[in-house]
Every structure is written in structure tokens, then in C-alpha cells.
Design a protein around this motif. Structure first.
Motif, PDB file in Angstrom:
ATOM      1  N   LEU A  64     -32.100 -74.870  52.691  1.00 25.12           N
ATOM      2  CA  LEU A  64     -30.963 -75.621  53.223  1.00 25.12           C
ATOM      3  C   LEU A  64     -29.641 -74.877  53.042  1.00 25.12           C
ATOM      4  CD1 LEU A  64     -31.920 -79.268  52.233  1.00 25.12           C
ATOM      5  CD2 LEU A  64     -31.768 -78.315  54.549  1.00 25.12           C
ATOM      6  N   ALA A  65     -29.629 -73.870  52.186  1.00 24.48           N
ATOM      7  CA  ALA A  65     -28.441 -73.021  52.073  1.00 24.48           C
ATOM      8  C   ALA A  65     -28.351 -72.061  53.263  1.00 24.48           C
ATOM      9  CB  ALA A  65     -28.478 -72.234  50.763  1.00 24.48           C
ATOM     10  N   ARG A  66     -29.472 -71.920  54.004  1.00 22.98           N
ATOM     11  CA  ARG A  66     -29.499 -71.009  55.156  1.00 22.98           C
ATOM     12  C   ARG A  66     -29.582 -71.724  56.498  1.00 22.98           C
ATOM     13  NH1 ARG A  66     -33.478 -66.437  55.420  1.00 22.98           N
ATOM     14  NH2 ARG A  66     -31.790 -65.591  56.694  1.00 22.98           N
ATOM     15  N   VAL A  67     -30.161 -72.927  56.516  1.00 23.16           N
ATOM     16  CA  VAL A  67     -30.319 -73.659  57.779  1.00 23.16           C
ATOM     17  C   VAL A  67     -29.845 -75.096  57.593  1.00 23.16           C
ATOM     18  CG1 VAL A  67     -32.282 -72.247  58.512  1.00 23.16           C
ATOM     19  CG2 VAL A  67     -32.701 -74.392  57.307  1.00 23.16           C
ATOM     20  N   ASN A  68     -29.533 -75.765  58.695  1.00 21.78           N
ATOM     21  CA  ASN A  68     -29.099 -77.151  58.582  1.00 21.78           C
ATOM     22  C   ASN A  68     -30.301 -78.094  58.504  1.00 21.78           C
ATOM     23  OD1 ASN A  68     -30.010 -77.637  61.274  1.00 21.78           O
ATOM     24  ND2 ASN A  68     -28.047 -76.936  62.075  1.00 21.78           N
ATOM     25  N   HIS A  69     -30.028 -79.340  58.134  1.00 21.38           N
ATOM     26  CA  HIS A  69     -31.091 -80.319  57.945  1.00 21.38           C
ATOM     27  C   HIS A  69     -31.910 -80.540  59.220  1.00 21.38           C
ATOM     28  CE1 HIS A  69     -28.516 -81.277  54.486  1.00 21.38           C
ATOM     29  NE2 HIS A  69     -29.594 -81.816  53.939  1.00 21.38           N
ATOM     30  N   GLU A  70     -31.256 -80.432  60.366  1.00 23.01           N
ATOM     31  CA  GLU A  70     -31.938 -80.700  61.628  1.00 23.01           C
ATOM     32  C   GLU A  70     -33.004 -79.646  61.932  1.00 23.01           C
ATOM     33  OE1 GLU A  70     -28.519 -80.713  61.331  1.00 23.01           O
ATOM     34  OE2 GLU A  70     -28.483 -82.911  61.199  1.00 23.01           O
ATOM     35  N   ARG A  71     -32.844 -78.458  61.362  1.00 22.42           N
ATOM     36  CA  ARG A  71     -33.781 -77.384  61.687  1.00 22.42           C
ATOM     37  C   ARG A  71     -34.947 -77.298  60.698  1.00 22.42           C
ATOM     38  NH1 ARG A  71     -32.799 -70.842  62.718  1.00 22.42           N
ATOM     39  NH2 ARG A  71     -34.720 -70.636  63.928  1.00 22.42           N
ATOM     40  N   LEU A  72     -34.862 -77.951  59.559  1.00 24.92           N
ATOM     41  CA  LEU A  72     -35.888 -77.827  58.517  1.00 24.92           C
ATOM     42  C   LEU A  72     -36.782 -79.065  58.467  1.00 24.92           C
ATOM     43  CD1 LEU A  72     -37.077 -76.241  56.106  1.00 24.92           C
ATOM     44  CD2 LEU A  72     -35.390 -77.406  54.660  1.00 24.92           C
ATOM     45  N   PHE A  73     -38.092 -78.825  58.482  1.00 26.61           N
ATOM     46  CA  PHE A  73     -39.085 -79.868  58.250  1.00 26.61           C
ATOM     47  C   PHE A  73     -39.860 -79.478  56.993  1.00 26.61           C
ATOM     48  CE2 PHE A  73     -38.221 -80.342  62.700  1.00 26.61           C
ATOM     49  CZ  PHE A  73     -38.432 -81.682  62.985  1.00 26.61           C
ATOM     50  N   THR A  74     -39.999 -80.409  56.058  1.00 30.69           N
ATOM     51  CA  THR A  74     -40.734 -80.137  54.831  1.00 30.69           C
ATOM     52  C   THR A  74     -41.973 -81.023  54.769  1.00 30.69           C
ATOM     53  OG1 THR A  74     -38.742 -79.452  53.643  1.00 30.69           O
ATOM     54  CG2 THR A  74     -40.616 -80.135  52.312  1.00 30.69           C
ATOM     55  N   VAL A  75     -43.135 -80.385  54.691  1.00 36.29           N
ATOM     56  CA  VAL A  75     -44.407 -81.094  54.638  1.00 36.29           C
ATOM     57  C   VAL A  75     -44.837 -81.220  53.181  1.00 36.29           C
ATOM     58  CG1 VAL A  75     -46.832 -81.065  55.363  1.00 36.29           C
ATOM     59  CG2 VAL A  75     -45.039 -80.199  56.906  1.00 36.29           C
ATOM     60  N   GLU A  76     -45.125 -82.443  52.753  1.00 43.39           N
ATOM     61  CA  GLU A  76     -45.549 -82.689  51.373  1.00 43.39           C
ATOM     62  C   GLU A  76     -46.681 -83.715  51.387  1.00 43.39           C
ATOM     63  OE1 GLU A  76     -46.602 -82.663  47.929  1.00 43.39           O
ATOM     64  OE2 GLU A  76     -44.876 -81.335  48.228  1.00 43.39           O
ATOM     65  N   PHE A  77     -47.777 -83.371  50.736  1.00 42.59           N
ATOM     66  CA  PHE A  77     -48.960 -84.238  50.704  1.00 42.59           C
ATOM     67  C   PHE A  77     -48.812 -85.362  49.676  1.00 42.59           C
ATOM     68  CE2 PHE A  77     -53.215 -85.315  49.134  1.00 42.59           C
ATOM     69  CZ  PHE A  77     -53.844 -85.661  50.324  1.00 42.59           C
ATOM     70  N   ASP A  78     -48.224 -85.037  48.522  1.00 41.55           N
ATOM     71  CA  ASP A  78     -48.125 -85.997  47.422  1.00 41.55           C
ATOM     72  C   ASP A  78     -47.017 -87.020  47.690  1.00 41.55           C
ATOM     73  OD1 ASP A  78     -48.866 -86.327  44.285  1.00 41.55           O
ATOM     74  OD2 ASP A  78     -46.744 -86.726  44.624  1.00 41.55           O
ATOM     75  N   ARG A  79     -47.368 -88.285  47.648  1.00 45.28           N
ATOM     76  CA  ARG A  79     -46.410 -89.346  47.997  1.00 45.28           C
ATOM     77  C   ARG A  79     -45.220 -89.384  47.044  1.00 45.28           C
ATOM     78  NH1 ARG A  79     -48.806 -94.883  49.914  1.00 45.28           N
ATOM     79  NH2 ARG A  79     -49.176 -93.467  51.641  1.00 45.28           N
ATOM     80  N   ASP A  80     -45.474 -89.227  45.733  1.00 51.36           N
ATOM     81  CA  ASP A  80     -44.373 -89.250  44.759  1.00 51.36           C
ATOM     82  C   ASP A  80     -43.409 -88.091  44.990  1.00 51.36           C
ATOM     83  OD1 ASP A  80     -45.351 -91.528  43.495  1.00 51.36           O
ATOM     84  OD2 ASP A  80     -46.520 -90.376  42.039  1.00 51.36           O
ATOM     85  N   LEU A  81     -43.962 -86.906  45.251  1.00 47.49           N
ATOM     86  CA  LEU A  81     -43.103 -85.749  45.485  1.00 47.49           C
ATOM     87  C   LEU A  81     -42.343 -85.895  46.804  1.00 47.49           C
ATOM     88  CD1 LEU A  81     -45.391 -82.830  44.228  1.00 47.49           C
ATOM     89  CD2 LEU A  81     -43.384 -83.803  43.095  1.00 47.49           C
ATOM     90  N   ALA A  82     -42.981 -86.480  47.802  1.00 47.70           N
ATOM     91  CA  ALA A  82     -42.278 -86.726  49.070  1.00 47.70           C
ATOM     92  C   ALA A  82     -41.086 -87.653  48.839  1.00 47.70           C
ATOM     93  CB  ALA A  82     -43.236 -87.325  50.099  1.00 47.70           C
TER      94      ALA A  82
END
Length: 195
Positions: A64-82
């Protein structure tokens, strides 16, 4: 009446003890490793950047220091970590799901092409069949010219040589981070002859 301290989500160590092949480390990545991973993301291509295994958000923050929020998608399997990611980064596009199903997960969000995939998943401890599904899905989403960025604690590429050959990938060690527990290496994978 005293105040009780309640932990809403298990620590990284507890999660690792329960599922060492799903949680890659007992501690979050250092900011030095996170910065090196983010530095290897190819931002020159059009489309979103996809992060696999956001965890507690160390690499997410560096991206996020390099791209804006609109361009980044983060995939996380663990519900707590998500949920941790959503709390830390309210504008982040968090995708809950299995990285093996990356193409379908992103298609459900209207994304059929990605610029780059940055992975914090523990690929080294996964069976080759699972590695193939994850990395195959990443390159299906990126197309030719895409770059898959991965870190590992081992001395060699976490993707086995036969898998690299079968998938037509080249492997390049693109970073070595001593200021991490444990020290880590960053690898970049691309389609052979794509550039």
C-alpha cells in the motif's frame, strides 16, 4: 470491577502450532522483508496487484506504500486474519478464500487479469499438487509477462525444479533479507520467454 484482557483472535504462534502448513511463520514478516517483497511487484503492467496470504498485513502495508487501495486485492483463507486485515486497512479489498481458486475468486469481483501476484503463502511446505494449483491459477490470472513473487526461509526455490519445468517458468532469486526471523529469500517467477 476489574478489566479482563480478552484476545479476539489467536496469536500467529498459536495459529502456526495448529496449522503449520497453512500459516507460514510463527511471527509476522519484518518490515524489511515486506519492503523487499513489495519492491519486486511489477507495477508497470495494467491491472490489479494480488496478494496471497495477507496474514496480519506486514506485506500488505508495504504494498500500500506503492499502490492505492483500489489496485490491491488481498486474498486470505483464515477468517480471523481476514478480519484483522479489514480492521487494520478499512479500505483494503480483502478476499476470503482459497488461493487455489484464485481465478474464480477474482472473477466474482469483476477481475479477469492481474498485473502481478505477491505471495506470503508457505509454499515450501505444500505438496507439489497444491503448489501447481496455486501458481497455475496465478499465471492464468496474470497471463504471459506476469511475475509471481514469493519468499521462503529455505536456501533453494520453494517451487521444485520439475514443477518449474512442467509449468514453463523461470526462477530468479531477487532478494535476501537478513533482518527477518528467520532470514528469508525472495524469489521471482516468470513464464520462460515471456519478456
Amino acid at each position: 470491577m476489574g478489566t479482563a484482557h480478552v484476545f479476539r483472535a489467536p496469536s500467529m504462534l498459536l495459529k502456526w502450532l495448529r496449522s503449520p502448513f497453512k500459516i507460514g511463520a510463527v511471527a509476522p514478516s519484518s518490515r524489511y522483508l515486506a519492503r523487499e517483497m513489495a519492491a519486486q511487484a511489477d507495477l508497470s503492467r495494467p491491472g490489479p496487484i494480488v496478494e496471497l496470504g495477507g496474514g496480519t498485513g506486514a506485506i500488505t502495508k508495504a504494498l500500500l506504500a506503492r499502490v492505492n487501495h483500489e489496485r490491491l486485492f488481498t486474498v486470505e483463507f483464515d477468517r480471523d486474519l481476514a478480519q484483522t486485515l479489514r480492521s487494520r486497512f478499512p479500505r483494503l479489498q480483502v478476499v476470503e478464500g482459497d488461493a487455489c481458486e484464485l481465478v474464480a475468486l477474482m472473477a466474482a469481483r469483476g477481475v479477469d487479469r492481474a498485473a502481478c501476484v505477491v505471495s506470503g503463502l508457505p509454499l515450501l511446505g505444500m505438496p507439489p499438487s497444491v503448489q501447481r494449483r496455486i501458481v497455475g491459477a496465478a499465471f492464468e490470472l496474470m497471463g504471459d509477462g506476469g511475475r509471481f513473487v514469493q519468499f521462503t526461509y529455505g536456501p533453494a526455490s520453494p517451487l521444485r525444479p520439475h514443477l518449474l519445468a512442467d509449468m514453463g517458468l523461470t526462477a530468479r532469486r531477487c532478494g535476501h533479507v537478513l533482518l527477518n526471523i528467520p532470514p528469508a529469500r525472495v524469489w521471482c517467477y516468470e513464464k520462460a520467454g515471456a519478456r
